[in-house]
Motif scaffolding. Structure first.
Motif, PDB file in Angstrom:
ATOM      1  N   VAL A   8     101.406   8.434  -1.389  1.00  0.00           N
ATOM      2  CA  VAL A   8     100.029   8.249  -1.960  1.00  0.00           C
ATOM      3  C   VAL A   8      99.015   8.377  -1.029  1.00  0.00           C
ATOM      4  O   VAL A   8      99.063   7.593  -0.023  1.00  0.00           O
ATOM      5  N   VAL A   9      97.873   9.100  -1.402  1.00  0.00           N
ATOM      6  CA  VAL A   9      96.841   9.006  -0.505  1.00  0.00           C
ATOM      7  C   VAL A   9      95.493   8.930  -1.373  1.00  0.00           C
ATOM      8  O   VAL A   9      95.511   9.331  -2.603  1.00  0.00           O
ATOM      9  N   ILE A  10      94.632   7.628  -1.057  1.00  0.00           N
ATOM     10  CA  ILE A  10      93.541   7.378  -1.802  1.00  0.00           C
ATOM     11  C   ILE A  10      92.430   7.383  -0.840  1.00  0.00           C
ATOM     12  O   ILE A  10      92.386   6.442   0.130  1.00  0.00           O
ATOM     13  N   GLY A  11      91.460   8.568  -1.063  1.00  0.00           N
ATOM     14  CA  GLY A  11      90.555   8.360  -0.071  1.00  0.00           C
ATOM     15  C   GLY A  11      89.305   7.450  -0.311  1.00  0.00           C
ATOM     16  O   GLY A  11      88.668   7.205   0.705  1.00  0.00           O
ATOM     17  N   ASP A  12      89.132   7.195  -1.350  1.00  0.00           N
ATOM     18  CA  ASP A  12      88.104   6.123  -1.811  1.00  0.00           C
ATOM     19  C   ASP A  12      88.521   4.739  -2.567  1.00  0.00           C
ATOM     20  O   ASP A  12      88.973   4.767  -3.751  1.00  0.00           O
ATOM     21  N   LEU A  13      88.962   3.873  -1.774  1.00  0.00           N
ATOM     22  CA  LEU A  13      89.498   2.733  -2.670  1.00  0.00           C
ATOM     23  C   LEU A  13      88.747   2.192  -3.846  1.00  0.00           C
ATOM     24  O   LEU A  13      89.297   1.456  -4.706  1.00  0.00           O
ATOM     25  N   LEU A  14      87.420   2.204  -3.296  1.00  0.00           N
ATOM     26  CA  LEU A  14      86.432   1.478  -4.394  1.00  0.00           C
ATOM     27  C   LEU A  14      86.125   2.215  -5.720  1.00  0.00           C
ATOM     28  O   LEU A  14      85.662   1.705  -6.639  1.00  0.00           O
ATOM     29  N   SER A  15      86.599   3.693  -5.494  1.00  0.00           N
ATOM     30  CA  SER A  15      86.190   4.406  -6.910  1.00  0.00           C
ATOM     31  C   SER A  15      87.592   4.838  -7.593  1.00  0.00           C
ATOM     32  O   SER A  15      87.760   5.171  -8.629  1.00  0.00           O
ATOM     33  N   ASP A  16      88.846   4.827  -6.918  1.00  0.00           N
ATOM     34  CA  ASP A  16      89.891   5.310  -7.441  1.00  0.00           C
ATOM     35  C   ASP A  16      90.346   4.175  -8.582  1.00  0.00           C
ATOM     36  O   ASP A  16      90.539   2.994  -8.050  1.00  0.00           O
ATOM     37  N   PRO A  17      90.804   4.540  -9.604  1.00  0.00           N
ATOM     38  CA  PRO A  17      91.272   3.619 -10.532  1.00  0.00           C
ATOM     39  C   PRO A  17      92.847   3.277 -10.331  1.00  0.00           C
ATOM     40  O   PRO A  17      92.993   2.089 -10.816  1.00  0.00           O
ATOM     41  N   ARG A  18      93.411   3.847  -9.532  1.00  0.00           N
ATOM     42  CA  ARG A  18      94.669   3.303  -9.168  1.00  0.00           C
ATOM     43  C   ARG A  18      94.913   2.092  -8.340  1.00  0.00           C
ATOM     44  O   ARG A  18      95.911   1.265  -8.404  1.00  0.00           O
ATOM     45  N   TYR A  19      93.668   1.802  -7.898  1.00  0.00           N
ATOM     46  CA  TYR A  19      93.486   0.740  -6.738  1.00  0.00           C
ATOM     47  C   TYR A  19      93.054  -0.406  -7.513  1.00  0.00           C
ATOM     48  O   TYR A  19      91.544  -0.315  -7.941  1.00  0.00           O
ATOM     49  N   SER A  20      93.479  -1.626  -7.621  1.00  0.00           N
ATOM     50  CA  SER A  20      93.060  -2.713  -8.524  1.00  0.00           C
ATOM     51  C   SER A  20      92.246  -3.749  -7.757  1.00  0.00           C
ATOM     52  O   SER A  20      91.246  -4.184  -8.356  1.00  0.00           O
ATOM     53  N   ARG A  78      88.591   8.431   4.596  1.00  0.00           N
ATOM     54  CA  ARG A  78      89.426   9.441   5.252  1.00  0.00           C
ATOM     55  C   ARG A  78      90.235  10.176   4.179  1.00  0.00           C
ATOM     56  O   ARG A  78      90.855   9.552   3.550  1.00  0.00           O
ATOM     57  N   ASP A  79      90.417  11.401   4.517  1.00  0.00           N
ATOM     58  CA  ASP A  79      91.370  12.155   3.861  1.00  0.00           C
ATOM     59  C   ASP A  79      92.575  12.546   4.541  1.00  0.00           C
ATOM     60  O   ASP A  79      92.614  13.432   5.530  1.00  0.00           O
ATOM     61  N   PHE A  80      93.594  11.808   4.467  1.00  0.00           N
ATOM     62  CA  PHE A  80      94.914  11.743   5.248  1.00  0.00           C
ATOM     63  C   PHE A  80      95.529  13.302   5.036  1.00  0.00           C
ATOM     64  O   PHE A  80      95.568  14.094   3.919  1.00  0.00           O
ATOM     65  N   ALA A 122      88.350   1.407   3.316  1.00  0.00           N
ATOM     66  CA  ALA A 122      87.623   2.422   2.596  1.00  0.00           C
ATOM     67  C   ALA A 122      88.859   3.224   2.083  1.00  0.00           C
ATOM     68  O   ALA A 122      88.725   3.773   0.975  1.00  0.00           O
ATOM     69  N   SER A 123      89.815   3.612   2.850  1.00  0.00           N
ATOM     70  CA  SER A 123      90.857   4.511   2.208  1.00  0.00           C
ATOM     71  C   SER A 123      92.127   4.079   2.703  1.00  0.00           C
ATOM     72  O   SER A 123      92.473   3.032   3.405  1.00  0.00           O
ATOM     73  N   MET A 124      93.287   4.596   2.094  1.00  0.00           N
ATOM     74  CA  MET A 124      94.630   4.023   2.259  1.00  0.00           C
ATOM     75  C   MET A 124      95.717   5.196   1.897  1.00  0.00           C
ATOM     76  O   MET A 124      95.261   6.066   1.208  1.00  0.00           O
ATOM     77  N   THR A 125      96.763   5.019   2.732  1.00  0.00           N
ATOM     78  CA  THR A 125      97.875   5.877   2.434  1.00  0.00           C
ATOM     79  C   THR A 125      99.029   4.982   2.334  1.00  0.00           C
ATOM     80  O   THR A 125      99.179   4.047   3.254  1.00  0.00           O
ATOM     81  N   SER A 126     100.089   5.372   1.436  1.00  0.00           N
ATOM     82  CA  SER A 126     101.373   4.561   1.381  1.00  0.00           C
ATOM     83  C   SER A 126     102.678   5.586   1.482  1.00  0.00           C
ATOM     84  O   SER A 126     102.578   6.331   0.702  1.00  0.00           O
ATOM     85  N   ALA A 127     103.746   5.115   2.088  1.00  0.00           N
ATOM     86  CA  ALA A 127     105.061   5.955   2.030  1.00  0.00           C
ATOM     87  C   ALA A 127     106.064   4.905   1.657  1.00  0.00           C
ATOM     88  O   ALA A 127     106.101   3.735   1.904  1.00  0.00           O
ATOM     89  N   PRO A 128     107.072   5.428   1.211  1.00  0.00           N
ATOM     90  CA  PRO A 128     108.392   4.672   0.661  1.00  0.00           C
ATOM     91  C   PRO A 128     109.252   4.194   1.961  1.00  0.00           C
ATOM     92  O   PRO A 128     109.121   5.191   3.095  1.00  0.00           O
ATOM     93  N   LEU A 129     109.606   3.261   2.117  1.00  0.00           N
ATOM     94  CA  LEU A 129     110.733   2.853   3.094  1.00  0.00           C
ATOM     95  C   LEU A 129     112.435   3.445   2.459  1.00  0.00           C
ATOM     96  O   LEU A 129     112.698   2.558   1.679  1.00  0.00           O
ATOM     97  N   ARG A 130     112.661   4.363   2.994  1.00  0.00           N
ATOM     98  CA  ARG A 130     113.735   4.874   2.462  1.00  0.00           C
ATOM     99  C   ARG A 130     115.075   5.021   3.322  1.00  0.00           C
ATOM    100  O   ARG A 130     114.808   5.300   4.730  1.00  0.00           O
ATOM    101  N   ALA A 131     116.216   4.317   3.276  1.00  0.00           N
ATOM    102  CA  ALA A 131     117.353   4.058   4.062  1.00  0.00           C
ATOM    103  C   ALA A 131     118.447   4.449   3.287  1.00  0.00           C
ATOM    104  O   ALA A 131     118.770   3.925   2.319  1.00  0.00           O
ATOM    105  N   HIS A 132     119.082   5.624   3.663  1.00  0.00           N
ATOM    106  CA  HIS A 132     120.243   6.127   3.073  1.00  0.00           C
ATOM    107  C   HIS A 132     120.259   6.372   1.485  1.00  0.00           C
ATOM    108  O   HIS A 132     120.902   5.714   0.843  1.00  0.00           O
ATOM    109  N   ASP A 133     119.185   7.033   1.386  1.00  0.00           N
ATOM    110  CA  ASP A 133     118.733   7.766  -0.048  1.00  0.00           C
ATOM    111  C   ASP A 133     118.456   6.373  -1.163  1.00  0.00           C
ATOM    112  O   ASP A 133     118.443   6.538  -2.116  1.00  0.00           O
ATOM    113  N   LYS A 134     118.101   5.212  -0.406  1.00  0.00           N
ATOM    114  CA  LYS A 134     117.725   4.015  -1.337  1.00  0.00           C
ATOM    115  C   LYS A 134     116.462   3.406  -0.755  1.00  0.00           C
ATOM    116  O   LYS A 134     116.133   3.153   0.555  1.00  0.00           O
TER     117      LYS A 134
END
Length: 574
Positions: A230-242, A278-280, A253-265
């Motif tokens: 997930v990439v959010i370029g503007d935390l203050l305007s994006d509705p996904r960020y509470s 920032r636009d990642f 200002a911006s955020m990116t998030s990725a899953p911690l995946r180990a052995h398909d879990k």
């Protein structure tokens, strides 16, 4: 009389101990191997180096004779042998995932390990030998990257620990190999890691959201837990960020998030915040995914390490409990036999010995021959010695509860010294009293504690033989009155110091090995304990701890502890 335990009960405990010991050793070896493999794979940076490490560790783990690693060629869907250990790489052919049949093809397609047994000619006169061929897939991010094929002599199946470790090795190796490929792709398409490093620098700030919250509790986590970045370029305007107020206060200002995946879990998520909008890029996201995958493997390995350590701790505790139980069973068996023997000894031996002693004394009185009188005196002395041995056995066999009464411990020590004074003087042993006159009266059985003191003093006299110093002391230590018996004899050998509490243990030519057994049991029946310290050539000190205010006695005497025992064991090196 104590009930005899069947031999099967003791044998069963021995078998359980051996099985637990083998399981414990296998677990410890597995933990060591996992730690070594993790360090080795974590230090590998180039694919050829990594592939060789994977095969070498797999061969070592399963005690195989040879191994080879295959990788999938995406463009042709072929399995190509890359590195071999214990055999030439030229012996292995390329397989098509679509048309060929082989163990490694089945493993790569089904994503489960495959095993087959076969008989082969050994090249010797003894004919054929059984061999085991095993293929385990390399899976990362839900894709099959290839497989490892191993061969070992012997058709025995994999143990549970071997199978678990092999899967961990394959999964960890596949993830590291996948990350190596990602890093290679990024090095070609991405100028340098500086922008991402500047992003990662913000990771040192306090978390934007509470740490302890359920995964997938926000829209962002729901998307990440589904497997996406997930990439959010503007935390203050994006509705996904509470948490906009928190982001405003922290300057994010911006955020990116990725899953911690180990052995398909997926075991968690990782978030990176920037202080400027920032636009990642796609390269940024790939690099974050690679870092997240490596972090997930490290987290899972750390958790596995903790689980194995906990399992080893539990196995160690179980092993120790079983070992103590076995010692208690053996001791109980000895005591049961001793009880039977004591009754027989009392009836069959003491009466004839009394007669022998009486007739020897009568002959000595009526004969004037000095030589005959000397022989009679010798007979009487030996009969008295045998009677003392019988008394030791009977005293140890009959377990009497202490009859406690308030007692002046110092007075008891003085009375015992008077009883043994002549014996000490004859052996040129100096007695040094060091009594605490402020010691309060102690609730104890005077006759039993007197017997304890007599046993210890006689042991000390025998240890010094002639010309020594015997110190008798009393003092208060917390809730205990302590009686100390110290000698300047030859000391007890370190290898014997623990064994002096075992029943019948002695290296003397005379004695039953029950003197210290009686000492320890009587003291423990009083709610106390006995400690021994010794140095070869310097002497030995016994400290008897008796509670000043003992707890109420039980209706029945306490069961003998697993180490409660032993003897007038040697106080000098054998």
């Amino acid at each position: 009389m104590a009930e005899n335990l069947p031999d099967s009960a003791v044998e069963l405990d021995r078998e359980a101990l051996l099985a637990l010991n083998c399981q414990l050793q296998e677990r410890v070896s597995a933990l060591t191997a996992l730690h070594r493999i993790t360090l080795a794979l974590g230090s590998a940076r180039e694919p050829p180096e990594l592939l060789r490490l994977v095969v070498e560790e797999a061969v070592d783990l399963l005690r195989a004779t040879e191994g080879v690693i295959y990788l999938v060629e995406p463009s042709t869907q072929r399995l190509v042998p890359q590195v071999a250990v214990g055999v030439e790489i030229e012996r292995f052919r390329v397989f098509s995932l679509e048309t060929d049949e082989d163990l490694v093809v089945e493993a790569a397609q089904s994503r489960v390990h495959r095993v087959s047994s076969a008989s082969e000619r050994s090249g010797r006169e003894d004919g054929e030998v059984e061999s085991l061929r095993l293929a385990v897939p390399l899976i990362a991010e839900g894709r099959s990257l290839g497989g490892v094929v191993l061969r070992r002599i012997g058709a025995s199946d994999l143990s549970a620990v071997e199978e678990e470790l092999l899967w961990l090795l394959a999964g960890h190796a596949a993830q590291v190999l996948h990350n190596c490929r990602l890093y290679g792709e990024l090095e070609q398409s991405y100028a340098g890691p500086e922008p991402m490093m500047r992003v990662a620098a913000f990771a040192g700030r306090s978390p934007v959201e509470p740490v302890d919250r359920p995964l997938a509790s926000s829209q962002i986590d729901q998307q990440v837990m589904a497997g996406g970045v997930v990439v959010i370029g503007d935390l203050l305007s994006d509705p996904r960020y509470s948490n906009k107020q928190v982001a405003r206060e922290r300057g994010f200002a911006s955020m990116t998030s990725a899953p911690l995946r180990a052995h398909d879990k997926i075991i968690g998520t990782i978030r990176i915040y920037t202080g400027e909008p920032r636009d990642f890029s796609l390269e940024d996201q790939k690099l974050l995914a690679a870092v997240a995958a490596q972090a997930a493997v490290a987290i899972e390995n750390a958790d596995l390490y903790r689980q194995v350590e906990e399992k080893n701790r539990q196995l160690s505790e179980s092993y120790e409990r079983l070992r103590q139980t076995q010692r208690a069973l053996v001791l109980k068996e000895k005591l049961a036999l001793l009880g039977e023997m004591a009754a027989t000894v009392a009836h069959e031996i003491r009466n004839p010995l009394t007669a022998v002693r009486g007739f020897a004394q009568r002959i000595a009185r009526k004969r004037s021959d000095d030589r005959v009188c000397e022989y009679c005196t010798f007979i009487v002395e030996e009969v008295d010695r045998l009677n003392r041995v019988i008394e030791d056995v009977l005293d140890f066999a009959r377990r009497l509860s202490p009859s406690r009464t308030p007692t002046d411990l110092n007075a008891l020590v003085r009375g015992t010294v008077q009883l043994l004074q002549e014996e000490l003087v004859q052996n040129e042993i100096t007695m040094v009293p060091n009594l605490d006159l402020s010691l309060p009266k102690v609730l104890l059985d005077p006759s039993q504690i007197k017997q304890v003191l007599v046993n210890l003093v006689q042991n000390a006299r025998q240890a010094m033989d002639r010309e020594g110093t015997l110190t008798l002391a009393t003092e208060r230590r917390g809730d205990f009155a302590v009686l100390i018996v110290s000698d300047t004899g030859g000391g007890i050998a370190p290898e014997h110091l623990e064994r002096i509490w075992e029943p019948f243990f002695t290296t003397r030519t005379h004695g039953t090995g029950l003197g210290l057994a009686l000492v320890r049991r009587v003291v423990e029946d009083h709610g106390g304990r006995v400690e021994a310290e010794s140095r070869l050539g310097e002497g030995t000190t016994f400290s008897i701890y008796l509670p000043v205010h003992p707890p109420p006695p039980d209706d029945a005497p306490a069961a003998t502890s697993s180490d409660s025992a032993s003897s007038d064991a040697p106080r000098s090196a054998p």
